[in-house]
Design an enzyme around this catalytic site. Structure first.
Site, PDB file in Angstrom:
ATOM      1  N   HIS A  78       0.835  -1.208   0.000  1.00  0.00           N
ATOM      2  CA  HIS A  78       0.000   0.000   0.000  1.00  0.00           C
ATOM      3  C   HIS A  78       0.869   1.257   0.000  1.00  0.00           C
ATOM      4  O   HIS A  78       1.978   1.268   0.559  1.00  0.00           O
ATOM      5  CB  HIS A  78      -0.986   0.016   1.173  1.00  0.00           C
ATOM      6  CG  HIS A  78      -0.363   0.062   2.542  1.00  0.00           C
ATOM      7  ND1 HIS A  78      -0.039   1.232   3.200  1.00  0.00           N
ATOM      8  CD2 HIS A  78      -0.023  -0.935   3.390  1.00  0.00           C
ATOM      9  CE1 HIS A  78       0.461   0.958   4.381  1.00  0.00           C
ATOM     10  NE2 HIS A  78       0.497  -0.353   4.533  1.00  0.00           N
ATOM     11  N   ASP A  80      -0.170   4.419   1.084  1.00  0.00           N
ATOM     12  CA  ASP A  80      -0.464   5.442   2.089  1.00  0.00           C
ATOM     13  C   ASP A  80       0.321   5.204   3.367  1.00  0.00           C
ATOM     14  O   ASP A  80       0.794   4.095   3.637  1.00  0.00           O
ATOM     15  CB  ASP A  80      -1.964   5.493   2.397  1.00  0.00           C
ATOM     16  CG  ASP A  80      -2.489   4.205   3.008  1.00  0.00           C
ATOM     17  OD1 ASP A  80      -2.171   3.122   2.465  1.00  0.00           O
ATOM     18  OD2 ASP A  80      -3.220   4.262   4.021  1.00  0.00           O
ATOM     19  N   ASP A 140       6.393   1.598   6.165  1.00  0.00           N
ATOM     20  CA  ASP A 140       5.049   1.025   6.140  1.00  0.00           C
ATOM     21  C   ASP A 140       4.172   1.879   5.222  1.00  0.00           C
ATOM     22  O   ASP A 140       3.584   2.838   5.672  1.00  0.00           O
ATOM     23  CB  ASP A 140       4.484   0.977   7.559  1.00  0.00           C
ATOM     24  CG  ASP A 140       3.094   0.383   7.641  1.00  0.00           C
ATOM     25  OD1 ASP A 140       2.651  -0.246   6.661  1.00  0.00           O
ATOM     26  OD2 ASP A 140       2.449   0.567   8.692  1.00  0.00           O
ATOM     27  N   GLU A 173      -4.923   1.843   3.022  1.00  0.00           N
ATOM     28  CA  GLU A 173      -4.842   0.676   3.888  1.00  0.00           C
ATOM     29  C   GLU A 173      -4.829   1.082   5.353  1.00  0.00           C
ATOM     30  O   GLU A 173      -5.416   0.406   6.203  1.00  0.00           O
ATOM     31  CB  GLU A 173      -3.572  -0.120   3.560  1.00  0.00           C
ATOM     32  CG  GLU A 173      -3.467  -1.469   4.247  1.00  0.00           C
ATOM     33  CD  GLU A 173      -2.773  -1.423   5.612  1.00  0.00           C
ATOM     34  OE1 GLU A 173      -2.755  -2.460   6.304  1.00  0.00           O
ATOM     35  OE2 GLU A 173      -2.244  -0.354   5.991  1.00  0.00           O
ATOM     36  N   GLU A 174      -4.180   2.199   5.658  1.00  0.00           N
ATOM     37  CA  GLU A 174      -4.029   2.616   7.054  1.00  0.00           C
ATOM     38  C   GLU A 174      -5.354   3.021   7.705  1.00  0.00           C
ATOM     39  O   GLU A 174      -5.441   3.069   8.925  1.00  0.00           O
ATOM     40  CB  GLU A 174      -3.028   3.768   7.161  1.00  0.00           C
ATOM     41  CG  GLU A 174      -1.600   3.407   6.760  1.00  0.00           C
ATOM     42  CD  GLU A 174      -0.929   2.449   7.727  1.00  0.00           C
ATOM     43  OE1 GLU A 174      -1.563   2.056   8.721  1.00  0.00           O
ATOM     44  OE2 GLU A 174       0.229   2.076   7.470  1.00  0.00           O
ATOM     45  N   ASP A 196       4.036  -6.286   3.696  1.00  0.00           N
ATOM     46  CA  ASP A 196       3.593  -5.199   4.573  1.00  0.00           C
ATOM     47  C   ASP A 196       3.895  -5.513   6.034  1.00  0.00           C
ATOM     48  O   ASP A 196       3.246  -4.986   6.932  1.00  0.00           O
ATOM     49  CB  ASP A 196       2.086  -4.978   4.364  1.00  0.00           C
ATOM     50  CG  ASP A 196       1.554  -3.739   5.056  1.00  0.00           C
ATOM     51  OD1 ASP A 196       2.358  -2.831   5.359  1.00  0.00           O
ATOM     52  OD2 ASP A 196       0.339  -3.674   5.313  1.00  0.00           O
ATOM     53  N   HIS A 378       4.683   3.877  12.195  1.00  0.00           N
ATOM     54  CA  HIS A 378       3.687   4.876  12.621  1.00  0.00           C
ATOM     55  C   HIS A 378       4.240   5.896  13.593  1.00  0.00           C
ATOM     56  O   HIS A 378       3.475   6.486  14.368  1.00  0.00           O
ATOM     57  CB  HIS A 378       2.447   4.204  13.240  1.00  0.00           C
ATOM     58  CG  HIS A 378       1.682   3.337  12.305  1.00  0.00           C
ATOM     59  ND1 HIS A 378       0.421   2.866  12.602  1.00  0.00           N
ATOM     60  CD2 HIS A 378       1.968   2.864  11.072  1.00  0.00           C
ATOM     61  CE1 HIS A 378      -0.014   2.129  11.586  1.00  0.00           C
ATOM     62  NE2 HIS A 378       0.919   2.114  10.645  1.00  0.00           N
TER      63      HIS A 378
END
Length: 410
Positions: A78, A80, A140, A173-174, A196, A378
């Site tokens: 992904h 994002d 990520d 996705e997040e 991922d 994150h």
């Protein structure tokens, strides 16, 4: 181009997704990156490259180079990044041959093994890509994007037999929306892997069952000077509701296969208060028990303060993909063997979260998750070893070649 070069390019694109946006993709930067990826995919020689008008995801394919009956394999990542930290103006640097000491990200932000970052002991001696302490890094999942693209570039120029390979990069996705509009039929693969995961060697086929819950408390507001035996303060009742839930099941007290009830957000005033929760557990029945506990707490307070004081609304959001993966054990065997060819011992770990692959597995595309090599996603302390970006494309290639050699069958 190497995976490192690609990664350092991709992280310069601001692609933070937004829960509050209400559009797909939720932010324009994601679409800009998928458009750039589409061009790169075409330049590499992929076929049927297209961008979904519905959500901005980009699809492409590498045709089979053999007439043998070889399954079509997909690889996904992904574009994002999480809202938990800024993804704007990411300024990465490489710490050469990390010595096990303190890494100073900027004048006020640093990390070291003895200050809560024990995972740094796993990467002593390696070159690490870190942030400047003001943004997340974006491994990520831009590391996954870079690793898949690098694998694809090598595969396109390889004469080793392989089946059709599908490539897709999703958006949002997040915020849990990555697979919502995914074109499984158009993707045309028998199975797939998301790239991922975390540290190098992780092989994941179990994830949380997930639900959300909103608790609304209706209060009664009167002047505080004459409030005795009359006022019902919604904020106080909301706090009482949360206190009725088991403290041991908060995420800060759980690990491994332990689920949790997590208070994400709260707001309110005397007349109305609202609590937003997420619930997680690998065991579906244990998730249902958490939902029953929340319902019992609401029922108790409605008995105490009057019917309609506490309103509980909830919904399931995704489920554990294990039941969809286990009938296809060859996926796990092929990935584990591929890791070992690169001197990496695979480690099956439960995902304490979700992944695009979970929902895709329930849509008919069995899809376990592989490592990217990154750590501490994150947040500003995110990092990834350069070696992971070198190894993972080779792992992905070996998976493809092993099916081409007929070692595994669908």
């Amino acid at each position: 181009m190497t995976a490192l070069e690609r990664f350092l390019n991709y992280i310069t694109w601001e692609t933070t997704s937004s829960e509050a946006s209400g559009v797909r993709p939720s932010t324009s930067g994601q679409r800009l990156l998928t458009e750039a990826l589409a061009k790169e995919m075409r330049d590499l020689g992929m076929e049927n490259v297209r961008i979904s008008e519905a959500d901005g995801a980009v699809y492409g394919a590498i045709p089979a180079n053999t007439d043998a009956a070889v399954p079509a394999i997909g690889f996904l990542a992904h574009v994002d990044t999480s809202e938990a930290a800024s993804g704007k103006n990411v300024r990465a640097r490489i710490v050469k041959q990390y010595d096990g000491g303190t890494i100073r990200l900027n004048e006020t932000v640093s990390m070291a093994p003895d200050t809560g970052f024990a995972c740094l002991r796993e990467v002593i001696g390696e070159d690490l890509i870190v942030t400047d302490g003001t943004t997340l890094l974006g491994a990520d999942d831009k590391a996954g994007v870079a690793e898949i693209m690098t694998m694809a570039e090598t595969l396109i120029h390889s004469d080793k037999p392989h089946g059709r390979i599908g490539i897709a990069f999703t958006t949002d996705e997040e915020i849990g929306a990555g697979p919502d509009l995914f074109d499984v039929e158009g993707f045309g693969c028998d199975f797939a892997y998301t790239v991922d995961g975390g540290p190098l060697g992780e092989l994941e086929y179990e994830n949380f069952n997930a639900a959300s819950a909103t608790v609304t408390v209706r209060g009664l507001g009167v002047h505080p000077g004459g409030a005795k035996n009359m006022m019902k303060n919604a904020c106080i009742i909301a706090m009482e509701y949360n206190d009725l839930l088991p403290a041991a099941q908060r995420p800060e007290h759980t690990e491994g296969y332990e689920g949790f009830i997590h208070l994400m957000e709260m707001s309110g005033e005397v007349t109305e208060a609202r609590l937003q929760y997420i619930l997680r557990d690998h065991d579906l029945e244990k998730l249902r028990e958490k939902q029953r506990l929340m319902a019992a707490a609401a029922e108790f307070l409605n008995g105490k303060y009057g019917p309609g004081t506490v309103i509980l609304e909830g919904k399931d959001t995704y489920f554990n993909m294990r039941e969809k993966i286990e009938p296809h054990r060859h996926l796990l065997d092929a990935a584990a063997a591929a890791f070992r060819t690169q001197g990496v011992e695979p480690k099956a770990v439960p995902i304490r979260g979700g992944t695009d692959g979970a929902q895709l597995s329930f849509k008919g595309l069995p899809c376990p998750n592989l490592s990217t090599g990154g750590y501490q996603f994150h947040g500003v302390f995110e990092f990834i070893p350069v070696r992971a970006l070198e190894v993972m494309p080779k792992v992905l290639l070996e998976i493809v070649y092993s099916y081409g050699r007929g070692e595994y069958h669908v």
